[in-house]
Design a protein around this motif. Structure first.
Motif, PDB file in Angstrom:
ATOM      1  N   SER A  71       0.825  -1.208   0.000  1.00  0.00           N
ATOM      2  CA  SER A  71       0.000   0.000   0.000  1.00  0.00           C
ATOM      3  C   SER A  71       0.864   1.264   0.000  1.00  0.00           C
ATOM      4  O   SER A  71       0.579   2.222  -0.734  1.00  0.00           O
ATOM      5  N   TYR A  74       2.339   1.769  -3.388  1.00  0.00           N
ATOM      6  CA  TYR A  74       1.313   2.218  -4.329  1.00  0.00           C
ATOM      7  C   TYR A  74       1.035   3.718  -4.175  1.00  0.00           C
ATOM      8  O   TYR A  74       0.867   4.444  -5.156  1.00  0.00           O
ATOM      9  N   LYS A  75       0.979   4.191  -2.926  1.00  0.00           N
ATOM     10  CA  LYS A  75       0.642   5.587  -2.655  1.00  0.00           C
ATOM     11  C   LYS A  75       1.810   6.538  -2.876  1.00  0.00           C
ATOM     12  O   LYS A  75       1.616   7.753  -2.967  1.00  0.00           O
ATOM     13  N   SER A  76       3.016   6.021  -2.955  1.00  0.00           N
ATOM     14  CA  SER A  76       4.193   6.870  -3.111  1.00  0.00           C
ATOM     15  C   SER A  76       4.093   7.720  -4.377  1.00  0.00           C
ATOM     16  O   SER A  76       3.642   7.253  -5.424  1.00  0.00           O
ATOM     17  N   GLN A  77       4.551   8.967  -4.277  1.00  0.00           N
ATOM     18  CA  GLN A  77       4.554   9.883  -5.416  1.00  0.00           C
ATOM     19  C   GLN A  77       5.892   9.889  -6.147  1.00  0.00           C
ATOM     20  O   GLN A  77       6.167  10.777  -6.958  1.00  0.00           O
ATOM     21  N   TYR A  94       6.421  -4.659  -5.765  1.00  0.00           N
ATOM     22  CA  TYR A  94       6.443  -3.809  -6.956  1.00  0.00           C
ATOM     23  C   TYR A  94       5.379  -4.259  -7.955  1.00  0.00           C
ATOM     24  O   TYR A  94       4.658  -3.429  -8.530  1.00  0.00           O
ATOM     25  N   GLY A  97       2.072  -3.090  -6.356  1.00  0.00           N
ATOM     26  CA  GLY A  97       1.880  -1.685  -5.996  1.00  0.00           C
ATOM     27  C   GLY A  97       2.727  -0.684  -6.756  1.00  0.00           C
ATOM     28  O   GLY A  97       2.665   0.519  -6.480  1.00  0.00           O
ATOM     29  N   GLY A  98       3.513  -1.145  -7.708  1.00  0.00           N
ATOM     30  CA  GLY A  98       4.429  -0.241  -8.403  1.00  0.00           C
ATOM     31  C   GLY A  98       3.790   0.658  -9.426  1.00  0.00           C
ATOM     32  O   GLY A  98       4.379   1.657  -9.854  1.00  0.00           O
ATOM     33  N   ARG A  99       2.587   0.335  -9.864  1.00  0.00           N
ATOM     34  CA  ARG A  99       1.840   1.135 -10.843  1.00  0.00           C
ATOM     35  C   ARG A  99       2.643   1.386 -12.121  1.00  0.00           C
ATOM     36  O   ARG A  99       2.562   2.442 -12.721  1.00  0.00           O
ATOM     37  N   ARG A 100       3.420   0.396 -12.512  1.00  0.00           N
ATOM     38  CA  ARG A 100       4.173   0.448 -13.772  1.00  0.00           C
ATOM     39  C   ARG A 100       5.123   1.642 -13.872  1.00  0.00           C
ATOM     40  O   ARG A 100       5.519   2.037 -14.971  1.00  0.00           O
ATOM     41  N   ARG A 101       5.480   2.202 -12.737  1.00  0.00           N
ATOM     42  CA  ARG A 101       6.436   3.317 -12.782  1.00  0.00           C
ATOM     43  C   ARG A 101       7.830   2.825 -13.152  1.00  0.00           C
ATOM     44  O   ARG A 101       8.146   1.641 -13.001  1.00  0.00           O
ATOM     45  N   LYS A 131      10.270  -6.613 -15.804  1.00  0.00           N
ATOM     46  CA  LYS A 131       9.639  -5.292 -15.691  1.00  0.00           C
ATOM     47  C   LYS A 131      10.664  -4.169 -15.520  1.00  0.00           C
ATOM     48  O   LYS A 131      10.339  -3.000 -15.732  1.00  0.00           O
TER      49      LYS A 131
END
Length: 370
Positions: A71, A74-77, A94, A97-101, A131
């Protein structure tokens, strides 16, 4: 540019070479943060670097786990996620929660000891490494000898670890004097965690009867066994110092004749202690295990590189530097020069900053074309 470093352990709960390397990376990039797991969750600042620790629920085969990490990730900016391998739960976090960053993976070590678990972990590991925008090896030696890294060679870059002299205190005369009074000087010195792959049992066997002290600074799971072995062997010249702070460490490095680093297994991927010895202009003794230790320490230039788990070779290397002070001093000066050329924290940080910018640029270009 905001970079989030993520690894299973970090200061202030744990102190080791990998933690030191992550701190060096983070302190040179404005906006860097560290995410980890701890038995004491919370937010602290380490050398002005924000550190967020989620709760560690359990640890199995050195793999720390805590569902809250997913979590938080995931929330990290953060613009870039920089994960440090190996850590299977970090891989999973990752993917969830990594959001494909953009993902940078610094590959510190193969999985050596837990090979059965490694076989089960293989599919997750490959999904995670597929990834990654880039995988960073810490030495050309490790890239050449790791079957996993060679599999991903097209996206692997080599960036050696580095340390900053400014990050270490200058020892006071009182600290140096106190240690000199206890142990003299020109002793052989090991600094590090007392773990199974450090080869310290071979150091104890090699130490018996030598005409100089051997100091072992550090704590770890092998401590009780090693102390008992020293008593059994009658190695009365070996002194266990336990944990030492940075000032004591630098004083010990100032007083020693050489740094001894007898790690005999590939779990020792680099050896930040070797860099600390080089920074202090001391000759090194290490083993040829196909990793970064033999990239850092050049045999016959900055020290001795010997066969692993070879008691007689280790004993001979220590005696050589004890008997030949001029050689020890000459190799120590060469070690300092190599540190300045190859292994400063600034050089490492600049290489990572360049990598971050290139990866972000590639992602931007790909998005524009898409």
């Amino acid at each position: 540019m905001r970079v989030l470093h993520c690894y299973r352990t970090f200061y202030p709960e744990t102190q080791g070479g990998l933690e030191q390397a992550i701190l060096e990376m983070a302190r040179h990039e404005a906006g860097s943060e560290v995410l980890t797991l701890s038995s004491s969750p919370g937010e602290v600042s380490v050398s002005d670097i924000p550190v967020k620790a989620d709760r560690r629920w359990l640890s199995v085969a050195s793999c720390c786990m805590g569902p809250g990490l997913v979590s938080t990730l995931y929330k990290s900016q953060a613009d870039i996620l920089h994960l440090h391998f190996p850590w299977p739960f970090g891989d999973l976090s990752y993917l969830l929660g990594g959001r494909r960053r953009p993902l940078i993976v610094t590959y510190h070590s193969d999985i050596v000891r837990q090979r059965a678990l490694g076989a089960v972990y293989g599919p997750l590991m490959r999904l995670f490494l597929n990834k990654a925008d880039r995988i960073v090896a810490t030495s050309p030696n490790y890239l050449a000898s790791s079957p996993v890294l060679t599999e991903y060679a097209k996206k692997v870059e080599v960036i050696p670890l580095g340390i900053s002299e400014s990050g270490y205190p200058r020892p006071s005369n009182n600290t140096i004097g106190h240690l000199r009074e206890r142990f003299g000087q020109d002793f052989m010195l090991f600094i590090g965690a007392l773990r199974y792959y450090k080869g310290l049992e071979y150091l104890l066997h090699a130490a018996k009867g030598l005409p100089f002290p051997i100091l072992i600074a550090g704590k770890g799971p092998e401590e009780k066994m090693l102390k008992a072995l020293a008593v059994t062997l009658g190695a009365e010249n070996v002194h266990f110092l336990g944990h030492v702070d940075d000032e004591e460490k630098m004083a010990l490095l100032d007083l020693c004749r050489a740094v001894v680093f007898p790690s005999h297994l590939r779990s020792e991927a680099f050896g930040v202690t070797l860099l600390e010895g080089m920074m202090a202009a001391k000759p090194l003794i290490s083993c040829d295990i196909g990793t970064g230790t033999s990239f850092v320490n050049l045999d016959g230039v900055t020290g001795h590189v010997i066969a692993p788990a070879d008691v007689q070779a280790l004993r001979s290397a220590m005696m050589d530097l004890w008997d030949d002070r001029k050689k020890a001093e000459s190799w120590g000066h060469a070690a300092r020069a190599r540190y300045e050329e190859m292994f400063t924290g600034q050089k490492m940080a600049e290489a990572y900053q360049d990598l971050y910018r290139r990866v972000l640029g590639e992602r931007t270009d790909h998005g524009a074309r898409g």
